[in-house]
Design a protein around this motif. Structure first.
Motif, short mmCIF file in Angstrom:
data_model
loop_
_atom_site.label_atom_id
_atom_site.label_comp_id
_atom_site.label_asym_id
_atom_site.label_seq_id
_atom_site.Cartn_x
_atom_site.Cartn_y
_atom_site.Cartn_z
N THR A 172 0.71 10.34 -8.05
CA THR A 172 0.68 8.86 -8.14
C THR A 172 -0.58 8.21 -8.92
O THR A 172 -0.20 8.35 -10.33
CB THR A 172 1.78 8.14 -6.94
N PRO A 175 5.97 11.57 -3.95
CA PRO A 175 5.93 10.31 -3.44
C PRO A 175 6.86 8.86 -3.13
O PRO A 175 7.61 8.17 -3.05
CB PRO A 175 6.04 9.22 -5.29
N THR A 215 -5.87 6.58 -12.47
CA THR A 215 -5.25 7.87 -13.06
C THR A 215 -5.70 8.91 -13.76
O THR A 215 -5.64 9.50 -13.90
CB THR A 215 -3.75 7.60 -14.18
N ILE A 252 2.66 10.68 -12.33
CA ILE A 252 3.61 9.89 -11.99
C ILE A 252 2.91 8.60 -12.26
O ILE A 252 3.54 7.92 -13.26
CB ILE A 252 4.37 9.41 -10.49
N GLU A 257 2.18 3.75 -7.89
CA GLU A 257 2.18 4.36 -6.56
C GLU A 257 3.52 4.10 -6.00
O GLU A 257 4.80 4.56 -6.64
CB GLU A 257 1.86 3.31 -5.73
N SER A 258 3.50 5.40 -4.36
CA SER A 258 4.90 5.44 -3.51
C SER A 258 5.83 4.55 -3.68
O SER A 258 5.29 3.60 -3.45
CB SER A 258 4.09 6.49 -2.63
N GLY A 310 9.04 2.36 -6.48
CA GLY A 310 8.02 3.79 -6.83
C GLY A 310 9.41 4.47 -7.23
O GLY A 310 10.46 4.54 -7.50
#
Length: 342
Positions: free
Chosen positions: A30, A90, A148, A172, A175-176, A193
């Motif tokens: 993530t 995630p 990232t 990704i 965030e999850s 997410g």
């Protein structure tokens, strides 16, 4: 303090630093997390200090496998099914806390704890070699765009933490998903997410809803619910309108002598790139996964350019678009055009 870059070959050294209470940033699928061993309260407090994070904002604990019974009061059957389906991945799950396991600061006063197993082999190895789960909020200055890449972490935290485990660019970029399993009426999404409601409900049935914000006076139960997040220094204007709306706002800012940055799809940039001092592509309009992966890097890039305002393109709320728009709306200072309800 010198902030050192670690790689797979030097994970043992990074794990030893974590065991002694130092902070090591680590990659996930993530965003990059700011790691501290979750049993050391001084180390966890230092995470809040280094980030400038509000003390009532709880932290997510990252684990190396699905064997979590030792960390929580109990594991409901729904959690077993979700972990089987989505871990590593995630999805963060909120459980009833087991007393005396984690440092008190981890949960920010709540009787619950959030756990996640990241899908990143280097970080799973780091957790295993540390010997205990790690807290891991985004490894950035609180309120700013999440990192990232290891370079993003170095930009924000160089000289403030012991090191960064470099895992390259995250896949990704958002965030999850945070799912609360302790809500009395049923599971609730506290932060959208990459794992969506459509994916969750076939596993555990109908969700009880979502609660992605909280009142100013209340302590948030999960990250991302209360405070402004993801925002660069320049104002971000979210454009959710027609081609004529884009023309109108660009002309208005140019008329004021403002230098414009644009964060948008390739299609939108093809039309308006000549009006901007700087641009950053989110990819093709129909590829929200690419837009999500590029969002924070784009905000960070434009933050470094000589622009006075950033115009950002809205995306459809379907699927991953809900998470993308959740982050972009939190980064934005205003929307254009204004809706009647506003």
């Amino acid at each position: 303090m010198e902030t050192k870059i670690y790689e797979t070959a030097t994970i043992d050294e990074a794990a030893e630093l974590l065991r002694t209470g130092q902070l090591i940033a680590f990659p996930t699928e993530t965003v990059y997390g700011l790691g501290a061993i979750a049993s050391n309260d001084e180390a966890v407090k230092n995470v809040y200090k280094v980030k400038g994070r509000p003390s009532d904002n709880p932290l997510i604990v990252h684990v190396a496998d699905r064997e979590i019974a030792q960390y929580v009061a109990f594991v409901p059957p729904q959690a077993e099914a979700l972990m089987e389906a989505f871990w590593p991945g995630p999805l963060t799950l909120i459980f009833p806390m087991k007393e005396g396991v984690f440092a008190p600061t981890v949960t920010a006063g709540h009787k619950t704890v959030a756990l996640r197993m990241p899908a990143q082999e280097q970080t799973l190895e780091l957790i295993k070699k540390t010997g205990f789960p790690l807290v891991g909020p985004s490894a950035n200055t609180s309120g700013k765009p999440s990192p990232t890449t290891a370079q993003h972490v170095m930009h924000d935290l160089s000289g403030k933490i012991a090191g960064i485990l470099d895992g390259g660019e995250t896949q990704i970029g958002l965030e999850s998903t945070v799912l609360d399993l302790t809500n009395a009426t049923g599971p609730v999404i506290l932060r959208p997410g990459a794992i969506t409601e459509v994916q969750l409900e076939p596993i555990i049935g109908k969700l009880a809803g979502s609660a992605q914000s909280t009142n100013e006076a209340d302590a948030p139960k999960a990250p991302g619910m209360k405070y402004q997040h993801y925002a660069p220094a320049q104002p971000v204007i979210l454009i959710d309108g027609t081609p004529a709306d884009w023309v109108a706002i660009i002309e208005a800012y140019r008329g004021e002598g403002k230098r414009i940055g644009i964060l948008a799809s390739e299609e939108q940039l093809d039309i308006h790139k000549d009006a901007a001092v700087a641009i950053y592509s989110l990819g093709l309009k129909n590829d929200v996964a690419a837009a999500s992966q590029r969002l924070y890097a784009g905000l960070r890039y434009l933050d470094e350019q000589p622009v006075d305002v950033i115009l950002a393109e809205a995306y459809d709320l379907a699927g991953l678009g809900k998470a993308f728009m959740n982050r972009l709306e939190k980064a934005a200072s205003s929307k254009y055009p204004k809706k009647n309800a506003e």
